[in-house]
Design a protein around this motif. Sequence first.
Motif, PDB file in Angstrom:
ATOM      1  N   VAL A 135      43.741  30.165  28.183  1.00 51.81           N
ATOM      2  CA  VAL A 135      43.914  31.561  28.583  1.00 51.81           C
ATOM      3  C   VAL A 135      43.748  31.712  30.090  1.00 51.81           C
ATOM      4  CG1 VAL A 135      43.088  33.922  28.267  1.00 51.81           C
ATOM      5  CG2 VAL A 135      42.998  32.303  26.348  1.00 51.81           C
ATOM      6  N   LEU A 136      44.731  32.346  30.716  1.00 55.22           N
ATOM      7  CA  LEU A 136      44.594  32.808  32.092  1.00 55.22           C
ATOM      8  C   LEU A 136      44.326  34.304  32.040  1.00 55.22           C
ATOM      9  CD1 LEU A 136      44.702  32.631  35.150  1.00 55.22           C
ATOM     10  CD2 LEU A 136      47.205  32.876  35.010  1.00 55.22           C
ATOM     11  N   TRP A 137      43.150  34.711  32.565  1.00 53.13           N
ATOM     12  CA  TRP A 137      42.749  36.119  32.559  1.00 53.13           C
ATOM     13  C   TRP A 137      42.930  36.634  33.983  1.00 53.13           C
ATOM     14  CZ3 TRP A 137      39.679  38.011  28.133  1.00 53.13           C
ATOM     15  CH2 TRP A 137      39.384  39.374  28.228  1.00 53.13           C
ATOM     16  N   VAL A 138      43.917  37.495  34.173  1.00 50.38           N
ATOM     17  CA  VAL A 138      44.195  38.065  35.496  1.00 50.38           C
ATOM     18  C   VAL A 138      43.539  39.435  35.551  1.00 50.38           C
ATOM     19  CG1 VAL A 138      45.965  38.706  37.173  1.00 50.38           C
ATOM     20  CG2 VAL A 138      46.359  36.774  35.611  1.00 50.38           C
ATOM     21  N   PHE A 139      42.580  39.593  36.457  1.00 44.97           N
ATOM     22  CA  PHE A 139      41.728  40.782  36.507  1.00 44.97           C
ATOM     23  C   PHE A 139      41.958  41.527  37.813  1.00 44.97           C
ATOM     24  CE2 PHE A 139      37.520  42.686  37.554  1.00 44.97           C
ATOM     25  CZ  PHE A 139      37.391  43.542  36.472  1.00 44.97           C
ATOM     26  N   ALA A 140      42.215  42.829  37.710  1.00 39.07           N
ATOM     27  CA  ALA A 140      42.501  43.631  38.904  1.00 39.07           C
ATOM     28  C   ALA A 140      41.669  44.898  38.903  1.00 39.07           C
ATOM     29  CB  ALA A 140      43.987  43.959  38.978  1.00 39.07           C
ATOM     30  N   HIS A 141      40.435  44.781  39.337  1.00 39.15           N
ATOM     31  CA  HIS A 141      39.555  45.931  39.502  1.00 39.15           C
ATOM     32  C   HIS A 141      38.637  45.636  40.678  1.00 39.15           C
ATOM     33  CE1 HIS A 141      36.706  49.151  38.871  1.00 39.15           C
ATOM     34  NE2 HIS A 141      37.442  49.637  37.898  1.00 39.15           N
ATOM     35  N   PRO A 142      38.418  46.596  41.589  1.00 36.20           N
ATOM     36  CA  PRO A 142      37.643  46.308  42.793  1.00 36.20           C
ATOM     37  C   PRO A 142      36.136  46.244  42.592  1.00 36.20           C
ATOM     38  CG  PRO A 142      38.337  48.591  42.799  1.00 36.20           C
ATOM     39  CD  PRO A 142      39.024  47.948  41.629  1.00 36.20           C
ATOM     40  N   GLU A 143      35.629  46.667  41.436  1.00 41.35           N
ATOM     41  CA  GLU A 143      34.176  46.751  41.230  1.00 41.35           C
ATOM     42  C   GLU A 143      33.738  45.849  40.079  1.00 41.35           C
ATOM     43  OE1 GLU A 143      30.742  46.833  41.403  1.00 41.35           O
ATOM     44  OE2 GLU A 143      31.300  48.479  42.778  1.00 41.35           O
ATOM     45  N   GLN A 144      32.941  44.858  40.395  1.00 41.81           N
ATOM     46  CA  GLN A 144      32.456  43.939  39.368  1.00 41.81           C
ATOM     47  C   GLN A 144      31.558  44.645  38.350  1.00 41.81           C
ATOM     48  OE1 GLN A 144      33.419  40.702  39.128  1.00 41.81           O
ATOM     49  NE2 GLN A 144      34.728  40.977  40.917  1.00 41.81           N
ATOM     50  N   ARG A 145      30.890  45.720  38.766  1.00 48.83           N
ATOM     51  CA  ARG A 145      29.942  46.404  37.890  1.00 48.83           C
ATOM     52  C   ARG A 145      30.599  47.493  37.049  1.00 48.83           C
ATOM     53  NH1 ARG A 145      26.178  47.914  42.837  1.00 48.83           N
ATOM     54  NH2 ARG A 145      28.313  48.253  43.606  1.00 48.83           N
ATOM     55  N   SER A 146      31.892  47.592  37.102  1.00 48.84           N
ATOM     56  CA  SER A 146      32.615  48.577  36.299  1.00 48.84           C
ATOM     57  C   SER A 146      32.609  48.164  34.837  1.00 48.84           C
ATOM     58  CB  SER A 146      34.057  48.683  36.787  1.00 48.84           C
ATOM     59  OG  SER A 146      34.734  47.451  36.583  1.00 48.84           O
ATOM     60  N   LEU A 147      33.010  49.084  33.976  1.00 49.55           N
ATOM     61  CA  LEU A 147      33.180  48.748  32.571  1.00 49.55           C
ATOM     62  C   LEU A 147      34.227  47.655  32.430  1.00 49.55           C
ATOM     63  CD1 LEU A 147      32.621  49.127  29.596  1.00 49.55           C
ATOM     64  CD2 LEU A 147      34.196  51.056  29.589  1.00 49.55           C
TER      65      LEU A 147
END
Length: 273
Positions: free
Chosen positions: A3-15
């Motif tokens: 699995v390649l998980w491509v993550f696009a959110h600027p805040e690591q502490r977000s939900l």
Amino acid sequence: MRVLWVFAHPEQRSLSGALRDAGVRWLEDAGHQVMVSDLYAMGWNPIVSGEDFAHDARERLIVGDASALAYASGRLSADIVEEQRKIAWADTLVFQFPLWWYGMPAILKGWFDRIFVKGFAFGVNDPGTGQTLRYGQGNLSGKTAMVVTSVGARESSIGPRGINGEINELLFPLQHGTLWYTGISVVPPLVVHGADRAAVEDYELAVKQLRGRLQELPETPPIRFRCQNGGDYDGRLELRSDIAPGQRGPQIHVDDSDRIAPAARTSGGDVIG
């Protein structure tokens, strides 16, 4: 699965960040192999330029031609090559992002712009027939993708009669126009609703839903988008008049029902903590 998980959110502490961590942890505990491309953490450059292709700045840049030449000759920039290597390694792709202004964040759009170059993801022909291989065929055929997206809207407002539009139609450019175009099969998305109203119980429900979807992913039937070269389209690439007569819109390009397969839904969303 690989699995390649491509993550696009600027805040690591977000939900979103918490869900990614939970999903990756579940996959690894279940014996799957996982790579993560965390685009904001990587400082991913989303802007296409001649530098991607070692292009002579004195010459006019024609992106399709320059990218095809650079791909064929091994002159793509190192960051592009690395992401293409991850895609080639993976059999399953997870794209996780918050839905911003009815689309993916610009950094993820730029990831596709730079990675899915001609020769790698499109511009591929059948050597025997000369047919262009796209919409169900191509170099990335055999891979499966799932979108995991969080939205601020309540579930009712992003349904078939909701003011925001139906979620699969909003995701049509990505699921059909990018992923299916390159040959990647797409399963129904996981949608987390109420981005600015999530509570602890919403997070727990979202994690449960995500783990369930990941567990079922190898057996989940994909959205049955029509294949370009499967006989449903005429020589002008228009759906034949005898198929879905009188109908228009994205739903006519799915052949298992009158409507696009429903998304799996939860009631959480992104909260920056």
